[in-house]
Scaffold this active site. Structure first.
Site, PDB file in Angstrom:
ATOM      1  N   HIS A 108       0.839  -1.211   0.000  1.00 23.93           N
ATOM      2  CA  HIS A 108       0.000   0.000   0.000  1.00 23.93           C
ATOM      3  C   HIS A 108       0.867   1.252   0.000  1.00 23.93           C
ATOM      4  CE1 HIS A 108       1.162  -0.414   4.204  1.00 23.93           C
ATOM      5  NE2 HIS A 108       0.833   0.869   4.385  1.00 23.93           N
ATOM      6  N   ASP A 110       0.604   5.172   1.946  1.00 21.21           N
ATOM      7  CA  ASP A 110      -0.177   5.678   3.065  1.00 21.21           C
ATOM      8  C   ASP A 110      -1.216   6.716   2.653  1.00 21.21           C
ATOM      9  OD1 ASP A 110       1.004   3.979   4.862  1.00 21.21           O
ATOM     10  OD2 ASP A 110       2.635   5.369   5.310  1.00 21.21           O
ATOM     11  N   HIS A 268       4.657   0.162   0.045  1.00 26.96           N
ATOM     12  CA  HIS A 268       5.422  -0.510   1.099  1.00 26.96           C
ATOM     13  C   HIS A 268       4.600  -1.616   1.743  1.00 26.96           C
ATOM     14  CE1 HIS A 268       3.372   2.872   3.105  1.00 26.96           C
ATOM     15  NE2 HIS A 268       3.353   2.117   4.192  1.00 26.96           N
ATOM     16  N   ARG A 283       5.886   6.713  14.213  1.00 24.51           N
ATOM     17  CA  ARG A 283       5.585   7.030  12.818  1.00 24.51           C
ATOM     18  C   ARG A 283       5.037   8.447  12.689  1.00 24.51           C
ATOM     19  NH1 ARG A 283       0.511   6.785   9.728  1.00 24.51           N
ATOM     20  NH2 ARG A 283       0.641   5.416   7.905  1.00 24.51           N
TER      21      ARG A 283
HETATM   22  C1  OGA Z   1       3.082   2.432   8.170  1.00 19.19           C
HETATM   23  C2  OGA Z   1       3.502   1.101   7.717  1.00 19.19           C
HETATM   24  C3  OGA Z   1       5.418  -0.342   7.834  1.00 19.19           C
HETATM   25  C4  OGA Z   1       6.184  -1.047   8.906  1.00 19.19           C
HETATM   26  O1  OGA Z   1       3.482   2.831   9.268  1.00 19.19           O
HETATM   27  O2  OGA Z   1       2.363   3.113   7.425  1.00 19.19           O
HETATM   28  O3  OGA Z   1       2.966   0.592   6.785  1.00 19.19           O
HETATM   29  O4  OGA Z   1       7.107  -1.774   8.521  1.00 19.19           O
HETATM   30  N1  OGA Z   1       4.515   0.571   8.401  1.00 19.19           N
HETATM   31  O5  OGA Z   1       5.872  -0.896  10.072  1.00 19.19           O
HETATM   32 MN    MN Z   2       1.818   2.206   5.670  1.00 20.46          MN
END
Ligand code: OGA
Ligand code: MN
Length: 292
Positions: A108, A110, A268, A283
């Site tokens: 996906h 974000d 990702h 994050r």
């Molecule tokens: C996010 C995600 C990836 C991870 O935080 O948007 O997809 O590896 N994280 O934690």
């Molecule tokens: Mn993500």
């Protein structure tokens, strides 16, 4: 096919690629020290050049992470997830020892269901499992460029329908139900009246590099003016296409690693392969423009 060699040297830092497709480790930067104008110019350029940049062994406070993120743009707040109490700019992405699910375990980009999806995501590793829990990215410039001229023509003007909730291609389950039983992800109802289904170009042009890329993610559940049955095979083909190993890179986290990725040109995927261990990430997402 990558047509140009990637840049490795910048005035104030070095970029060391960790895969052929995208991704570089940045060496020579301590994010706990003031980030000068020139250092930031180099970080920004390395990010645009490599799509994902990672820093290792960083020791920064939430405040320092927030101020670094604000250099990229203003902070985007997640409409469905509850942020950190003391730092609403930060979302803690947590998987504990007994959690079965993790966050982001699908290809996906974000917030691609929002009118203005997040342009960047910055993830800072606080606690990582002894093995597993890598993040993978896929380069959507390369995925686009690899398509045949016929397919490029066919999809040139299509608009994808992206939704943040009750996705039809995944059985229509609500996000709140998907995360039920997960002790550490805190979904909330989105603000009333917020539209979480939006249409975006399937082929977008990066506002800073001018390069074309594919924009297809787990949020995609339709194509404008197509019947669901017509759109599904094309969506399925493209979802599979973007996962081709040659387009991807994979990062092994250490405590203190920080990754910054460009949601406009990469997808990702968070690996869920470390059951019995915990992983805690801070994050921050950065606001973006409407894709064009
Ligand atoms: C996010 C995600 C990836 C991870 O935080 O948007 O997809 O590896 N994280 O934690
Ligand atoms: Mn993500």
């Amino acid at each position: 096919m990558l047509l140009e060699k990637r840049r490795l040297n910048y005035d104030t830092l070095e970029a060391v690629p960790f895969a052929g497709a995208l991704g570089a480790e940045i060496q020579g930067v301590d994010l706990s020290k003031p980030i000068t104008k020139q250092i930031f110019i180099d970080i920004k350029q390395a990010w645009l050049d490599h799509q994902v940049i990672c820093f290792r062994d960083q020791d920064i406070t939430p405040k320092q992470q927030i101020s670094f993120a604000k250099k990229i743009g203003s902070i985007h707040q997640h409409p469905f997830m509850v942020p950190m109490k003391d730092h609403p700019e930060i979302l803690e992405v947590i998987k504990l020892e007994n959690d079965a699910q993790n966050f982001g375990n699908l290809w996906h980009t974000d917030q691609s269901f929002m009118p203005n999806p997040a342009k960047a995501t910055m993830l800072y590793a606080k606690e990582v499992p002894p093995y597993g829990g890598d993040t993978q990215w896929s380069n959507m410039y390369l995925a686009y460029e690899a398509l045949s001229p016929g397919m490029k023509d066919l999809i040139a003007d299509l608009k994808v329908e992206n939704t943040g909730n009750k996705n039809k291609t995944r059985g229509g389950q609500a996000k709140k139900d998907r995360y039920k039983g997960h002790s550490s992800l805190k979904p909330k109802d989105p603000p009333k009246g917020l539209k979480t289904t939006n249409f975006h170009p399937l082929v977008r042009t990066h506002p800073e590099t001018g390069r074309k890329s594919l924009y297809i993610s787990s949020h995609t559940q339709g194509i404008k003016d197509f019947a669901f049955e017509e759109a599904l095979p094309l969506i399925s083909f493209l979802r599979k296409h973007i996962q081709k190993p040659e387009f991807t890179a994979r990062f092994r986290w250490g405590e203190g690693s920080l990754a910054l990725w460009d949601n406009r040109c990469v997808m990702h995927y968070a690996m869920n392969d470390y059951h019995g261990f915990r992983r805690i990430m801070h994050r921050i997402t950065i606001k973006g423009d409407r894709p064009r």
